[in-house]
Design a protein around this motif. Structure first.
Motif, PDB file in Angstrom:
ATOM      1  N   GLY A 179     -28.951 -35.094 -48.620  1.00 41.19           N
ATOM      2  CA  GLY A 179     -29.284 -34.055 -49.591  1.00 41.19           C
ATOM      3  C   GLY A 179     -29.438 -34.648 -50.978  1.00 41.19           C
ATOM      4  N   TYR A 180     -28.900 -35.865 -51.184  1.00 34.91           N
ATOM      5  CA  TYR A 180     -29.051 -36.516 -52.473  1.00 34.91           C
ATOM      6  C   TYR A 180     -30.410 -37.174 -52.560  1.00 34.91           C
ATOM      7  CZ  TYR A 180     -23.948 -36.154 -52.648  1.00 34.91           C
ATOM      8  OH  TYR A 180     -22.677 -35.709 -52.632  1.00 34.91           O
TER       9      TYR A 180
ATOM     10  N   LEU B  47     -30.318 -25.694 -46.705  1.00 34.63           N
ATOM     11  CA  LEU B  47     -31.665 -25.523 -46.166  1.00 34.63           C
ATOM     12  C   LEU B  47     -31.838 -26.315 -44.866  1.00 34.63           C
ATOM     13  CD1 LEU B  47     -33.742 -25.527 -49.451  1.00 34.63           C
ATOM     14  CD2 LEU B  47     -33.304 -23.599 -47.927  1.00 34.63           C
ATOM     15  N   ALA B  48     -31.178 -27.490 -44.877  1.00 34.27           N
ATOM     16  CA  ALA B  48     -31.256 -28.311 -43.651  1.00 34.27           C
ATOM     17  C   ALA B  48     -30.642 -27.579 -42.462  1.00 34.27           C
ATOM     18  CB  ALA B  48     -30.536 -29.650 -43.902  1.00 34.27           C
ATOM     19  N   VAL B  49     -29.481 -26.898 -42.763  1.00 35.70           N
ATOM     20  CA  VAL B  49     -28.822 -26.140 -41.690  1.00 35.70           C
ATOM     21  C   VAL B  49     -29.714 -24.989 -41.233  1.00 35.70           C
ATOM     22  CG1 VAL B  49     -26.870 -24.605 -41.194  1.00 35.70           C
ATOM     23  CG2 VAL B  49     -26.489 -26.791 -42.357  1.00 35.70           C
TER      24      VAL B  49
ATOM     25  N   LEU C 252     -25.633 -29.350 -35.853  1.00 30.50           N
ATOM     26  CA  LEU C 252     -26.890 -28.601 -35.815  1.00 30.50           C
ATOM     27  C   LEU C 252     -28.049 -29.529 -36.170  1.00 30.50           C
ATOM     28  CD1 LEU C 252     -25.982 -25.217 -37.534  1.00 30.50           C
ATOM     29  CD2 LEU C 252     -27.036 -25.488 -35.280  1.00 30.50           C
ATOM     30  N   ILE C 253     -27.789 -30.341 -37.251  1.00 34.17           N
ATOM     31  CA  ILE C 253     -28.853 -31.225 -37.719  1.00 34.17           C
ATOM     32  C   ILE C 253     -29.005 -32.422 -36.778  1.00 34.17           C
ATOM     33  CG2 ILE C 253     -29.602 -32.697 -39.637  1.00 34.17           C
ATOM     34  CD1 ILE C 253     -28.103 -30.648 -41.462  1.00 34.17           C
TER      35      ILE C 253
ATOM     36  N   ASN D 230     -27.275 -29.236 -56.041  1.00 36.27           N
ATOM     37  CA  ASN D 230     -28.547 -29.670 -55.485  1.00 36.27           C
ATOM     38  C   ASN D 230     -28.387 -30.119 -54.029  1.00 36.27           C
ATOM     39  OD1 ASN D 230     -31.231 -29.937 -55.940  1.00 36.27           O
ATOM     40  ND2 ASN D 230     -31.083 -32.032 -56.736  1.00 36.27           N
ATOM     41  N   HIS D 231     -27.342 -30.919 -53.873  1.00 41.09           N
ATOM     42  CA  HIS D 231     -27.035 -31.477 -52.560  1.00 41.09           C
ATOM     43  C   HIS D 231     -26.711 -30.384 -51.554  1.00 41.09           C
ATOM     44  CE1 HIS D 231     -23.972 -33.608 -49.906  1.00 41.09           C
ATOM     45  NE2 HIS D 231     -25.163 -34.029 -49.508  1.00 41.09           N
TER      46      HIS D 231
ATOM     47  N   LYS E 193     -33.036 -34.335 -47.164  1.00 44.20           N
ATOM     48  CA  LYS E 193     -32.863 -33.051 -46.488  1.00 44.20           C
ATOM     49  C   LYS E 193     -33.482 -31.988 -47.378  1.00 44.20           C
ATOM     50  CE  LYS E 193     -28.587 -34.030 -43.990  1.00 44.20           C
ATOM     51  NZ  LYS E 193     -27.153 -33.736 -43.887  1.00 44.20           N
ATOM     52  N   PRO E 194     -33.947 -30.839 -46.941  1.00 48.28           N
ATOM     53  CA  PRO E 194     -33.997 -30.535 -45.487  1.00 48.28           C
ATOM     54  C   PRO E 194     -35.109 -31.323 -44.766  1.00 48.28           C
ATOM     55  CG  PRO E 194     -34.965 -28.756 -46.812  1.00 48.28           C
ATOM     56  CD  PRO E 194     -34.453 -29.756 -47.778  1.00 48.28           C
ATOM     57  N   LEU E 195     -34.787 -31.679 -43.521  1.00 46.73           N
ATOM     58  CA  LEU E 195     -35.718 -32.519 -42.749  1.00 46.73           C
ATOM     59  C   LEU E 195     -36.835 -31.678 -42.139  1.00 46.73           C
ATOM     60  CD1 LEU E 195     -33.220 -34.729 -40.753  1.00 46.73           C
ATOM     61  CD2 LEU E 195     -34.814 -35.496 -42.504  1.00 46.73           C
TER      62      LEU E 195
ATOM     63  N   MET F 175     -30.901 -31.516 -33.870  1.00 48.60           N
ATOM     64  CA  MET F 175     -32.312 -31.311 -34.205  1.00 48.60           C
ATOM     65  C   MET F 175     -33.029 -32.655 -34.312  1.00 48.60           C
ATOM     66  SD  MET F 175     -33.866 -29.372 -37.532  1.00 48.60           S
ATOM     67  CE  MET F 175     -33.408 -30.653 -38.660  1.00 48.60           C
TER      68      MET F 175
ATOM     69  N   LEU G 250     -32.926 -24.766 -41.468  1.00 52.42           N
ATOM     70  CA  LEU G 250     -34.042 -25.323 -40.686  1.00 52.42           C
ATOM     71  C   LEU G 250     -33.593 -25.680 -39.254  1.00 52.42           C
ATOM     72  CD1 LEU G 250     -36.300 -27.670 -42.835  1.00 52.42           C
ATOM     73  CD2 LEU G 250     -36.895 -25.580 -41.626  1.00 52.42           C
ATOM     74  N   ALA G 251     -32.345 -26.259 -39.211  1.00 50.82           N
ATOM     75  CA  ALA G 251     -31.832 -26.662 -37.883  1.00 50.82           C
ATOM     76  C   ALA G 251     -31.607 -25.442 -36.992  1.00 50.82           C
ATOM     77  CB  ALA G 251     -30.517 -27.435 -38.065  1.00 50.82           C
ATOM     78  N   ILE G 252     -31.065 -24.337 -37.613  1.00 51.19           N
ATOM     79  CA  ILE G 252     -30.843 -23.104 -36.846  1.00 51.19           C
ATOM     80  C   ILE G 252     -32.180 -22.569 -36.339  1.00 51.19           C
ATOM     81  CG2 ILE G 252     -30.142 -20.675 -37.004  1.00 51.19           C
ATOM     82  CD1 ILE G 252     -27.914 -21.644 -38.936  1.00 51.19           C
TER      83      ILE G 252
ATOM     84  N   ALA H   4     -25.658 -32.003 -59.571  1.00 52.29           N
ATOM     85  CA  ALA H   4     -26.080 -32.869 -58.461  1.00 52.29           C
ATOM     86  C   ALA H   4     -25.504 -32.357 -57.134  1.00 52.29           C
ATOM     87  CB  ALA H   4     -25.618 -34.305 -58.734  1.00 52.29           C
ATOM     88  N   GLU H   5     -24.250 -31.912 -57.229  1.00 51.14           N
ATOM     89  CA  GLU H   5     -23.581 -31.410 -56.038  1.00 51.14           C
ATOM     90  C   GLU H   5     -24.249 -30.137 -55.528  1.00 51.14           C
ATOM     91  OE1 GLU H   5     -21.393 -33.158 -54.563  1.00 51.14           O
ATOM     92  OE2 GLU H   5     -21.160 -31.676 -52.966  1.00 51.14           O
TER      93      GLU H   5
ATOM     94  N   THR I 106     -15.962 -31.248 -48.166  1.00 55.07           N
ATOM     95  CA  THR I 106     -17.042 -30.466 -48.728  1.00 55.07           C
ATOM     96  C   THR I 106     -18.003 -30.102 -47.648  1.00 55.07           C
ATOM     97  OG1 THR I 106     -18.214 -32.466 -49.183  1.00 55.07           O
ATOM     98  CG2 THR I 106     -16.876 -31.547 -50.962  1.00 55.07           C
TER      99      THR I 106
ATOM    100  N   LYS J  36     -29.676 -28.348 -50.557  1.00 52.96           N
ATOM    101  CA  LYS J  36     -30.496 -29.082 -49.594  1.00 52.96           C
ATOM    102  C   LYS J  36     -29.850 -29.085 -48.203  1.00 52.96           C
ATOM    103  CE  LYS J  36     -32.915 -32.112 -52.769  1.00 52.96           C
ATOM    104  NZ  LYS J  36     -32.942 -33.465 -53.317  1.00 52.96           N
ATOM    105  N   ASN J  37     -28.531 -29.268 -48.189  1.00 52.81           N
ATOM    106  CA  ASN J  37     -27.819 -29.244 -46.914  1.00 52.81           C
ATOM    107  C   ASN J  37     -27.956 -27.893 -46.233  1.00 52.81           C
ATOM    108  OD1 ASN J  37     -26.909 -31.778 -46.568  1.00 52.81           O
ATOM    109  ND2 ASN J  37     -24.823 -31.411 -47.322  1.00 52.81           N
TER     110      ASN J  37
ATOM    111  N   ASP K 126     -29.361 -40.458 -57.076  1.00 48.01           N
ATOM    112  CA  ASP K 126     -27.944 -40.079 -57.071  1.00 48.01           C
ATOM    113  C   ASP K 126     -27.082 -41.067 -56.296  1.00 48.01           C
ATOM    114  OD1 ASP K 126     -28.488 -37.769 -58.540  1.00 48.01           O
ATOM    115  OD2 ASP K 126     -29.074 -36.691 -56.703  1.00 48.01           O
TER     116      ASP K 126
END
Lengths: 127, 815
Positions: A86-87, B639-641, A18-19, B632-633, A104-106, A22, B643-645, B629-630, B814, B636-637, A91
């Motif tokens: 995402g890091y 949200l990235a998905v 998906l990304i 957080n990651h 991310k998010p981009l 994009m 956004l991509a959708i 941290a995970e 993951t 973010k991922n 990190d």
């Protein structure tokens, strides 16, 4: 609106399709040639060897593996790149904390302006 | 012999010259034999050289055979003792003197007799026995009042039980008898006597004395005794010529009583070889219950105007001469005596004898008138003799004999002689006056001495009192000591209890140490190890025997080079420190706390180091950091998905109104998948659950599901969620769910974690194969292909859409 200054495509390394799609769309809409997205380190290597990309946008986490080996390869070859993750930089392993990174998010603007800046810098360093 | 007397007097302070010479020589002879000396001069030489020999001779001189209760004491008890107490009340004191008491047997015998009598009385007067001797060592024996059984032969069983206490084989006089007796060193010959004594018991002392000494001692006793007092002598002793001073009460047992008025209570002057004799007239100076003036008047009247008179005993012994009797008496030749009849001048004797006898026999007064007698000048004098019994003379009958001259017509010759006579009597009187004056001064000196003696005696008694009170104090001290001892016992018991409490507290502490499993080390102010818990041995190479060693000597598992600086800092500042320290072992973390050790007064006397193993805590903290941290990651991922959708949905939509429901539906599907995952704690989600959630709004009765439950990993679950959503949306829009009677047949199998899934639409409207692949179809393809390592096959059959998917149910990575 092809960027004539770039002598080669931009390789996208991203396991989430998906990304990856994009990013590809964003770069193409910005006028760049793209290859990929590639979802694994091995796939990315073969694309790099085959197409000698001028720049690489690469995700750090590729499924179970991480893409630092590609970063090393690119560094060795003098190919510009930007990490997508995402890091945050903090990190990352200490050896890669200085690497250029888009978190991310981009967003389209964030990605494209970073890529532009890096390509510019890279070419100035080359010259 | 004189030399020996001198030596004894010089060293021992006693003059034995008054002792019987025979006895004295016998003792000296004995000492000579002991020392194997023949010659008397040699013995004297030895005495000069060796003071010890003088003391030995002195001791031999004082050999006394004494015993308890000789036979004669019983007579004393019967005859004298009751009289001692007659008319005495509780305030009076009966005084007894036992000179020459030696080792005290006689004293205690008399004391026992007195005590026995006292016990029969209602009003008991005080009793003091003054027991004296010149021999200090004998007195010490007497004071101790402790005698071997052998000496108690003549003591009756009853008395032995009553007055003696057995103590380690010997017998001690009981306290109530002992307290009656006062022992003091005193010489009958040398020292002033006691006075106002009721009984003098001097037994077997006189036998050692020579005549001169006896002559001194008996008047001394007479002086010491109060009127009516008793004298008790030994069976072989007698009063010799002093029987005028005493009346025998029991002749056989030698008990005497002072003769009232007869003898002179005058203290004899203690001069060796001289018996003192004082004119009787001076006796009147003794205090009598009449005023001195009256006394003087009576004396003068008696002297000047009373007829000359004498007092004689029934035996005819003269015991009293008045003044001016010399005319009628003459000392006879031979041994001096006072026989009335022997002393009479010639011419009086016959008349006297007859009158005396008559008076004796009748007991009445007898008067002889006209008696003639010749004086020295052979002149005749007429006189009247009167015999009468003397009234108030007590036990003994005494007779008063008066001489009254008659007429006294003097012849010429007599007239011539008279002045001469007067001259003579004047001389005698002058001489007498001088003598009286000398006597007066002597008496005064004596009285002074007597006063001193009394005060000395009182001092002695007070010293005795003091000794007794000292004794009582010592008793009290002893009791105090006893009490103190008891207290000490109590304190000791308390101490023991506290010790036990301390022991149990110590045991509790030890158990606590063992249980806490926290390494704790107690250090003193020099950082010497005082105590540590067993857990400390895991971090420090410390053994129980290391108590007393400095902590700096020991190696530890801590990477803590600043430890000793910190310890000193704590010691000086008194503030505790806390550090997290990494251990030598991998992944070991310790919290080291150094706290000042405060004693009860709060002063800083050491350091306590406590070390807690926080490895687990540190690991979980690290884990938590990783998790955050995970997270957080992932966010973010995600949200990235999203956004991509949105990005892809926007590109496929022509208008915003067309975009939004599609995007909302996809977000809802995504949310449902996340909900399922979160319910399952992001572990595994059943494929049927994903399908049901998506299809519930359309009625599950239209859906036929066939297949065993397959559990999907989160990655596969999310992908399946999106795929089923796209299929359902498509079916609702164009396929089996777009009309009333269309149905769905879902079927899946799971072979070795490879799932085959078939979506078949039945009874929907006629479908056509779309000209271009929409985003929905692309999503199905790519999700299955890329994210699920699978394959997808979509068939647009006329009777309905058929989609076949094969994928891994456990992708295992993951998100």
């Amino acid at each position: 609106m092809t960027d004539s200054t770039l002598n080669g495509p931009i390789l996208i390394v991203e396991d989430e399709w998906l990304i990856g799609d994009m990013v590809q769309t964003m770069l193409q809409e910005a006028g760049y040639d793209t290859i990929g997205p590639s979802a694994s380190v091995a796939d990315a290597r073969s694309l790099i060897d085959e197409f000698s990309p001028a720049f690489v946008v690469l995700d750090i986490n590729l499924g179970a593996e991480q893409s630092f080996a590609i970063v090393d390869l690119l560094t060795a070859r003098g190919v510009g790149y930007v990490l997508v993750s995402g890091y945050g930089s903090a990190d990352l392993p200490s050896a890669y904390r200085h690497c250029p990174l888009v978190e991310k998010p981009l967003t389209s603007d964030g990605l494209i302006s970073t890529v532009r800046r890096l390509i510019g810098n890279h070419q100035r360093v080359d010259c | 012999m004189k030399e020996i007397y001198e030596l004894l007097r010089a060293q021992m302070g006693h003059d034995f010259s008054g002792y019987k010479t025979k006895t004295f020589l016998r003792r000296v002879q004995r000492r000579k034999q002991v020392n194997q000396i023949e010659n008397r001069e040699d013995y004297v030489a030895l005495l000069r050289q060796d003071p010890k020999e003088v003391a030995a001779l002195f001791r031999d001189m004082l050999i006394n055979v004494t015993n308890f209760f000789r036979d004669t004491e019983e007579s004393l008890a019967v005859n004298a003792v009751p009289k001692l107490f007659e008319g005495r009340g509780a305030d009076d004191i009966v005084r007894v003197w036992v000179p020459g008491c030696a080792t005290g047997e006689e004293v205690y015998s008399i004391a026992i007799l007195l005590r026995e009598h006292m016990d029969t009385l209602r009003n008991v007067p005080g009793v003091q026995l003054f027991a004296t001797d010149i021999d200090d060592s004998a007195l010490n024996v007497a004071r101790a009042a402790r005698y071997p059984l052998a000496l108690l032969d003549s003591v009756s069983e009853e008395r032995r039980k009553r007055f003696f206490v057995e103590d380690g084989g010997s017998y001690v006089i009981t306290k109530n008898v002992r307290e009656m007796c006062i022992f003091s060193p005193h010489s009958v010959l040398r020292d002033p006597p006691f006075s106002r004594i009721d009984l003098v018991s001097c037994r077997n002392l006189l036998i050692y004395f020579g005549i001169e000494a006896q002559k001194q001692v008996i008047p001394t006793f007479r002086y010491a005794l109060r009127p009516g007092g008793f004298l008790f002598l030994g069976t072989s002793e007698s009063l010799s010529q002093f029987d005028d001073m005493f009346v025998p009460l029991d002749k056989r047992n030698r008990i005497f009583r002072t003769r009232e008025g007869g003898a002179t209570p005058i203290l004899p002057i203690a001069l060796p070889g001289h018996q003192s004799h004082f004119p009787q007239a001076e006796s009147r100076r003794r205090p009598l219950p009449i005023t001195p003036l009256r006394l003087a008047v009576e004396t003068q009247v008696l002297d000047r105007h009373a007829p000359p008179h004498v007092v004689a005993t029934a035996e005819g012994d003269i015991v009293y001469f008045s003044a001016r009797t010399g005319k009628y008496f003459e000392a006879p030749a031979g041994v001096p005596n006072r026989q009335l009849l022997a002393m009479e001048r010639k011419g009086l004797r016959l008349d006297l004898r007859s009158a005396f006898r008559e008076s004796m026999q009748t007991g009445r007064s007898v008067t002889c008138d006209g008696v003639e007698f010749e004086d020295e000048e052979d002149r005749v004098q007429l006189l009247t003799l009167k015999f009468e019994t003397l009234l108030g003379s007590g036990d003994e009958r005494l007779f008063l004999i008066t001489f009254e001259d008659h007429g006294a017509t003097l012849s010429a010759e007599e007239a011539q002689t008279r002045p001469r006579r007067r001259e003579t009597s004047g001389e005698v009187e002058r001489e007498l006056r001088d003598t009286r004056e000398r006597l007066q001064s002597t008496i005064e000196e004596y009285e002074t001495a007597l006063e001193e003696l009394k005060s000395t005696n009182e001092e002695l008694i007070s010293v005795n009192e003091e000794m007794q009170s000292t004794n009582e104090e010592m008793e009290a001290s002893k009791e105090e000591m006893q009490a103190l001892n008891d207290e000490l016992h109590t304190v000791n018991t308390e101490l023991n209890l506290k010790l036990e409490a301390l022991d149990s507290a110590n045991a509790d502490l030890k158990n606590l140490f063992d249980v806490t499993d926290m390494a704790t080390i107690f250090l003193d102010s020099s950082l010497i190890i005082r105590r540590f818990t067993p857990a400390a041995t895991r971090l420090f190479k410390v053994l129980p025997s290391d108590c007393g060693r400095p902590l700096t000597d020991l190696a530890s598992d801590l990477m803590y080079p600043e430890l000793f600086d910190d310890l000193r800092q704590v010691l000086t500042s008194g503030e505790s420190t806390e550090r997290q320290i990494v251990g030598v072992k991998p992944d070991s973390h310790y919290l080291v706390r150094t706290v000042p050790y405060r004693d009860r007064r709060g002063s800083n006397t050491g350091v306590v180091v406590s070390i807690v193993d926080v490895s687990v805590l540190a690991a979980s903290e690290a884990h938590q950091r990783t998790l955050i941290a995970e997270l957080n990651h992932r966010v973010k991922n995600m949200l990235a998905v999203v956004l991509a959708i949105a990005f892809h949905t926007r590109r496929a939509a022509l208008t915003l109104d067309e975009f939004y429901p599609v995007f909302e539906g996809r977000m809802a599907a995504l949310t449902r998948s996340y909900e399922l995952l979160s319910v399952q704690h992001w572990k595994k989600v059943l494929l049927s659950e994903i399908v049901k959630r998506e299809l519930v709004p359309f009625g599950l009765e239209r859906v036929a599901m066939d297949g065993d439950d397959v559990a999907l990993c989160p990655r596969a679950a999310l992908s399946m969620g999106m795929i089923v959503h796209e299929l359902t949306t498509n079916a609702a829009k164009f396929g089996a769910l777009s009309n009333e009677h269309g149905r769905l047949a879902l079927r899946w199998t799971n072979v070795h974690e490879r799932v085959s899934f078939e979506w078949r639409e039945i009874g929907g409207p006629q479908i056509e194969i779309p000209a271009t692949e929409g985003f929905g179809m692309k999503l199905i393809h790519l999700e299955a292909d890329r994210n699920m390592r699978g394959e997808s096959k979509i068939e647009f059959r006329p009777d309905g859409l058929v989609v076949r998917l094969t994928f891994d149910c456990l992708i295992g990575d993951t998100l």
